[in-house]
Design a protein around this motif. Sequence first.
Motif, PDB file in Angstrom:
ATOM      1  N   PRO A 172       0.829  -1.209   0.000  1.00 51.89           N
ATOM      2  CA  PRO A 172       0.000   0.000   0.000  1.00 51.89           C
ATOM      3  C   PRO A 172       0.863   1.259   0.000  1.00 51.89           C
ATOM      4  O   PRO A 172       2.065   1.205   0.275  1.00 51.89           O
ATOM      5  CB  PRO A 172      -0.800  -0.128   1.304  1.00 51.89           C
ATOM      6  CG  PRO A 172       0.035  -1.000   2.177  1.00 51.89           C
ATOM      7  CD  PRO A 172       0.749  -1.944   1.263  1.00 51.89           C
ATOM      8  N   GLU A 173       0.255   2.375  -0.298  1.00 53.83           N
ATOM      9  CA  GLU A 173       0.980   3.638  -0.385  1.00 53.83           C
ATOM     10  C   GLU A 173       1.674   3.982   0.923  1.00 53.83           C
ATOM     11  O   GLU A 173       2.767   4.557   0.919  1.00 53.83           O
ATOM     12  CB  GLU A 173       0.024   4.773  -0.789  1.00 53.83           C
ATOM     13  CG  GLU A 173      -0.441   4.701  -2.238  1.00 53.83           C
ATOM     14  CD  GLU A 173       0.716   4.799  -3.231  1.00 53.83           C
ATOM     15  OE1 GLU A 173       1.630   5.612  -3.014  1.00 53.83           O
ATOM     16  OE2 GLU A 173       0.699   4.044  -4.219  1.00 53.83           O
ATOM     17  N   ARG A 174       1.084   3.635   2.048  1.00 55.52           N
ATOM     18  CA  ARG A 174       1.698   3.981   3.343  1.00 55.52           C
ATOM     19  C   ARG A 174       3.046   3.284   3.511  1.00 55.52           C
ATOM     20  O   ARG A 174       3.959   3.831   4.140  1.00 55.52           O
ATOM     21  CB  ARG A 174       0.765   3.628   4.500  1.00 55.52           C
ATOM     22  CG  ARG A 174       0.495   2.143   4.676  1.00 55.52           C
ATOM     23  CD  ARG A 174      -0.191   1.817   5.984  1.00 55.52           C
ATOM     24  NE  ARG A 174      -0.360   0.377   6.146  1.00 55.52           N
ATOM     25  CZ  ARG A 174       0.593  -0.434   6.588  1.00 55.52           C
ATOM     26  NH1 ARG A 174       1.790   0.053   6.897  1.00 55.52           N
ATOM     27  NH2 ARG A 174       0.367  -1.739   6.716  1.00 55.52           N
ATOM     28  N   VAL A 175       3.165   2.073   2.958  1.00 50.48           N
ATOM     29  CA  VAL A 175       4.436   1.343   3.033  1.00 50.48           C
ATOM     30  C   VAL A 175       5.480   2.019   2.146  1.00 50.48           C
ATOM     31  O   VAL A 175       6.628   2.227   2.564  1.00 50.48           O
ATOM     32  CB  VAL A 175       4.249  -0.135   2.625  1.00 50.48           C
ATOM     33  CG1 VAL A 175       5.603  -0.848   2.524  1.00 50.48           C
ATOM     34  CG2 VAL A 175       3.353  -0.853   3.629  1.00 50.48           C
ATOM     35  N   LEU A 176       5.099   2.380   0.940  1.00 51.17           N
ATOM     36  CA  LEU A 176       6.023   3.065   0.042  1.00 51.17           C
ATOM     37  C   LEU A 176       6.413   4.431   0.590  1.00 51.17           C
ATOM     38  O   LEU A 176       7.576   4.845   0.491  1.00 51.17           O
ATOM     39  CB  LEU A 176       5.394   3.210  -1.346  1.00 51.17           C
ATOM     40  CG  LEU A 176       5.070   1.897  -2.077  1.00 51.17           C
ATOM     41  CD1 LEU A 176       4.317   2.178  -3.364  1.00 51.17           C
ATOM     42  CD2 LEU A 176       6.344   1.111  -2.359  1.00 51.17           C
ATOM     43  N   ASP A 177       5.455   5.126   1.190  1.00 49.12           N
ATOM     44  CA  ASP A 177       5.748   6.445   1.762  1.00 49.12           C
ATOM     45  C   ASP A 177       6.734   6.345   2.919  1.00 49.12           C
ATOM     46  O   ASP A 177       7.444   7.313   3.223  1.00 49.12           O
ATOM     47  CB  ASP A 177       4.454   7.111   2.253  1.00 49.12           C
ATOM     48  CG  ASP A 177       3.553   7.556   1.110  1.00 49.12           C
ATOM     49  OD1 ASP A 177       4.059   7.656  -0.023  1.00 49.12           O
ATOM     50  OD2 ASP A 177       2.349   7.795   1.350  1.00 49.12           O
ATOM     51  N   GLY A 178       6.781   5.172   3.570  1.00 43.99           N
ATOM     52  CA  GLY A 178       7.682   4.986   4.706  1.00 43.99           C
ATOM     53  C   GLY A 178       9.098   4.601   4.318  1.00 43.99           C
ATOM     54  O   GLY A 178       9.962   4.456   5.200  1.00 43.99           O
ATOM     55  N   ILE A 179       9.373   4.443   3.023  1.00 39.15           N
ATOM     56  CA  ILE A 179      10.716   4.092   2.557  1.00 39.15           C
ATOM     57  C   ILE A 179      11.506   5.365   2.299  1.00 39.15           C
ATOM     58  O   ILE A 179      11.061   6.254   1.569  1.00 39.15           O
ATOM     59  CB  ILE A 179      10.650   3.239   1.277  1.00 39.15           C
ATOM     60  CG1 ILE A 179       9.883   1.929   1.553  1.00 39.15           C
ATOM     61  CG2 ILE A 179      12.050   2.923   0.770  1.00 39.15           C
ATOM     62  CD1 ILE A 179       9.694   1.061   0.316  1.00 39.15           C
ATOM     63  N   GLU A 180      12.677   5.462   2.899  1.00 42.27           N
ATOM     64  CA  GLU A 180      13.523   6.641   2.727  1.00 42.27           C
ATOM     65  C   GLU A 180      14.047   6.722   1.285  1.00 42.27           C
ATOM     66  O   GLU A 180      14.235   5.710   0.614  1.00 42.27           O
ATOM     67  CB  GLU A 180      14.709   6.592   3.689  1.00 42.27           C
ATOM     68  CG  GLU A 180      14.328   6.605   5.168  1.00 42.27           C
ATOM     69  CD  GLU A 180      13.829   7.968   5.609  1.00 42.27           C
ATOM     70  OE1 GLU A 180      14.145   8.969   4.936  1.00 42.27           O
ATOM     71  OE2 GLU A 180      13.113   8.027   6.630  1.00 42.27           O
ATOM     72  N   ASP A 181      14.313   7.951   0.831  1.00 35.63           N
ATOM     73  CA  ASP A 181      14.812   8.138  -0.526  1.00 35.63           C
ATOM     74  C   ASP A 181      16.114   7.367  -0.764  1.00 35.63           C
ATOM     75  O   ASP A 181      16.308   6.771  -1.831  1.00 35.63           O
ATOM     76  CB  ASP A 181      15.047   9.623  -0.806  1.00 35.63           C
ATOM     77  CG  ASP A 181      13.746  10.405  -0.951  1.00 35.63           C
ATOM     78  OD1 ASP A 181      12.674   9.762  -1.043  1.00 35.63           O
ATOM     79  OD2 ASP A 181      13.806  11.649  -0.962  1.00 35.63           O
ATOM     80  N   GLY A 182      17.006   7.383   0.229  1.00 38.85           N
ATOM     81  CA  GLY A 182      18.257   6.649   0.090  1.00 38.85           C
ATOM     82  C   GLY A 182      18.041   5.159  -0.066  1.00 38.85           C
ATOM     83  O   GLY A 182      18.808   4.474  -0.757  1.00 38.85           O
ATOM     84  N   ASP A 183      16.984   4.639   0.562  1.00 41.40           N
ATOM     85  CA  ASP A 183      16.679   3.215   0.430  1.00 41.40           C
ATOM     86  C   ASP A 183      16.168   2.877  -0.967  1.00 41.40           C
ATOM     87  O   ASP A 183      16.409   1.774  -1.476  1.00 41.40           O
ATOM     88  CB  ASP A 183      15.658   2.788   1.486  1.00 41.40           C
ATOM     89  CG  ASP A 183      16.247   2.746   2.890  1.00 41.40           C
ATOM     90  OD1 ASP A 183      17.479   2.896   3.020  1.00 41.40           O
ATOM     91  OD2 ASP A 183      15.479   2.592   3.856  1.00 41.40           O
ATOM     92  N   PHE A 184      15.434   3.806  -1.593  1.00 40.59           N
ATOM     93  CA  PHE A 184      15.027   3.577  -2.988  1.00 40.59           C
ATOM     94  C   PHE A 184      16.248   3.441  -3.890  1.00 40.59           C
ATOM     95  O   PHE A 184      16.270   2.631  -4.815  1.00 40.59           O
ATOM     96  CB  PHE A 184      14.132   4.717  -3.491  1.00 40.59           C
ATOM     97  CG  PHE A 184      12.713   4.650  -2.991  1.00 40.59           C
ATOM     98  CD1 PHE A 184      11.955   3.500  -3.149  1.00 40.59           C
ATOM     99  CD2 PHE A 184      12.121   5.742  -2.375  1.00 40.59           C
ATOM    100  CE1 PHE A 184      10.641   3.422  -2.697  1.00 40.59           C
ATOM    101  CE2 PHE A 184      10.818   5.686  -1.922  1.00 40.59           C
ATOM    102  CZ  PHE A 184      10.067   4.528  -2.080  1.00 40.59           C
ATOM    103  N   ASP A 185      17.290   4.245  -3.600  1.00 38.60           N
ATOM    104  CA  ASP A 185      18.522   4.135  -4.386  1.00 38.60           C
ATOM    105  C   ASP A 185      19.149   2.748  -4.224  1.00 38.60           C
ATOM    106  O   ASP A 185      19.586   2.132  -5.194  1.00 38.60           O
ATOM    107  CB  ASP A 185      19.537   5.198  -3.946  1.00 38.60           C
ATOM    108  CG  ASP A 185      19.100   6.611  -4.291  1.00 38.60           C
ATOM    109  OD1 ASP A 185      18.188   6.768  -5.119  1.00 38.60           O
ATOM    110  OD2 ASP A 185      19.670   7.566  -3.731  1.00 38.60           O
ATOM    111  N   VAL A 186      19.203   2.268  -2.977  1.00 42.08           N
ATOM    112  CA  VAL A 186      19.792   0.958  -2.707  1.00 42.08           C
ATOM    113  C   VAL A 186      18.965  -0.141  -3.369  1.00 42.08           C
ATOM    114  O   VAL A 186      19.504  -1.087  -3.955  1.00 42.08           O
ATOM    115  CB  VAL A 186      19.906   0.716  -1.186  1.00 42.08           C
ATOM    116  CG1 VAL A 186      20.544  -0.638  -0.909  1.00 42.08           C
ATOM    117  CG2 VAL A 186      20.722   1.812  -0.517  1.00 42.08           C
ATOM    118  N   ILE A 187      17.644  -0.021  -3.270  1.00 35.70           N
ATOM    119  CA  ILE A 187      16.757  -0.994  -3.913  1.00 35.70           C
ATOM    120  C   ILE A 187      17.012  -1.035  -5.418  1.00 35.70           C
ATOM    121  O   ILE A 187      17.107  -2.111  -6.026  1.00 35.70           O
ATOM    122  CB  ILE A 187      15.279  -0.667  -3.617  1.00 35.70           C
ATOM    123  CG1 ILE A 187      14.952  -0.975  -2.148  1.00 35.70           C
ATOM    124  CG2 ILE A 187      14.344  -1.451  -4.538  1.00 35.70           C
ATOM    125  CD1 ILE A 187      13.589  -0.483  -1.696  1.00 35.70           C
TER     126      ILE A 187
END
Length: 245
Positions: A172-187
């Motif tokens: 859900p959007e709340r889970v994605l909203d809880g991911i830090e920007d730096g973690d999106f880079d790592v992902i």
Amino acid sequence: MAKLRAPGEPVVVPSVDGARRYILRTPNAFERQRLRGETTALGARQHGMLTVLLQLLAAVRDLLPDPEDAEALKRHTDRIVDVIERVRRFAAAPDADRNRLYLDVRAADRSLLPLADILRQSPLESARVYVAMARDEAAFTGLYGLAAARLLLCRVEGEDPWEPARPGQAPPERVLDGIEDGDFDVIAVHMLTASSVSEEEAKNSDSPSSGSSAEGSSTARSTRPRKTPSSKTTRGGSTSSAGTS
């Protein structure tokens, strides 16, 4: 030919602060194309970390062409080459070592930020090309990580965990909203690597591979800096040196 990692194979991505673990699955062929399509549709463009670093190297050499700058040039180029070698070690590493080496690359890349700031003020065409490429890479990495999490995230472990209510449920959007920007880079870096030929498979392939998995996808498509155009205007921008911050 070397094979891609099996679709559905789990990919474990620790967060930058180590408080969470994101469990994603390796995409199938359709999902790989879907991820790139969604990312590029937003205007993002991938060059690869090595390509951006090599363009940085070319720009620094243009910035310090005089013999009296030789000492400063060597100091800066040595630092850039050190980061390039760290990226290559990351690309060749087995999965068990990849996160540790990526954080090592990330820290080394951040040490180049003062140099990147200098180039952002430079009128040199090679510097302008570098700045535009680094900005493109940063945008692509963040957006690809978000698209990958939306499509492939299976669960979150550790701090603020999440489990799907049913198999295959999208986060859900709340889970994605809880991911830090730096973690999106790592992902993004981990998923691009997971979607590419592994180093061991490339070595055992009947046909030669064009490079290691991270170098060919998340790291670089080429080991040559882009030629600086003589008449075209290059878009400006601002980001870290390798688009990983």
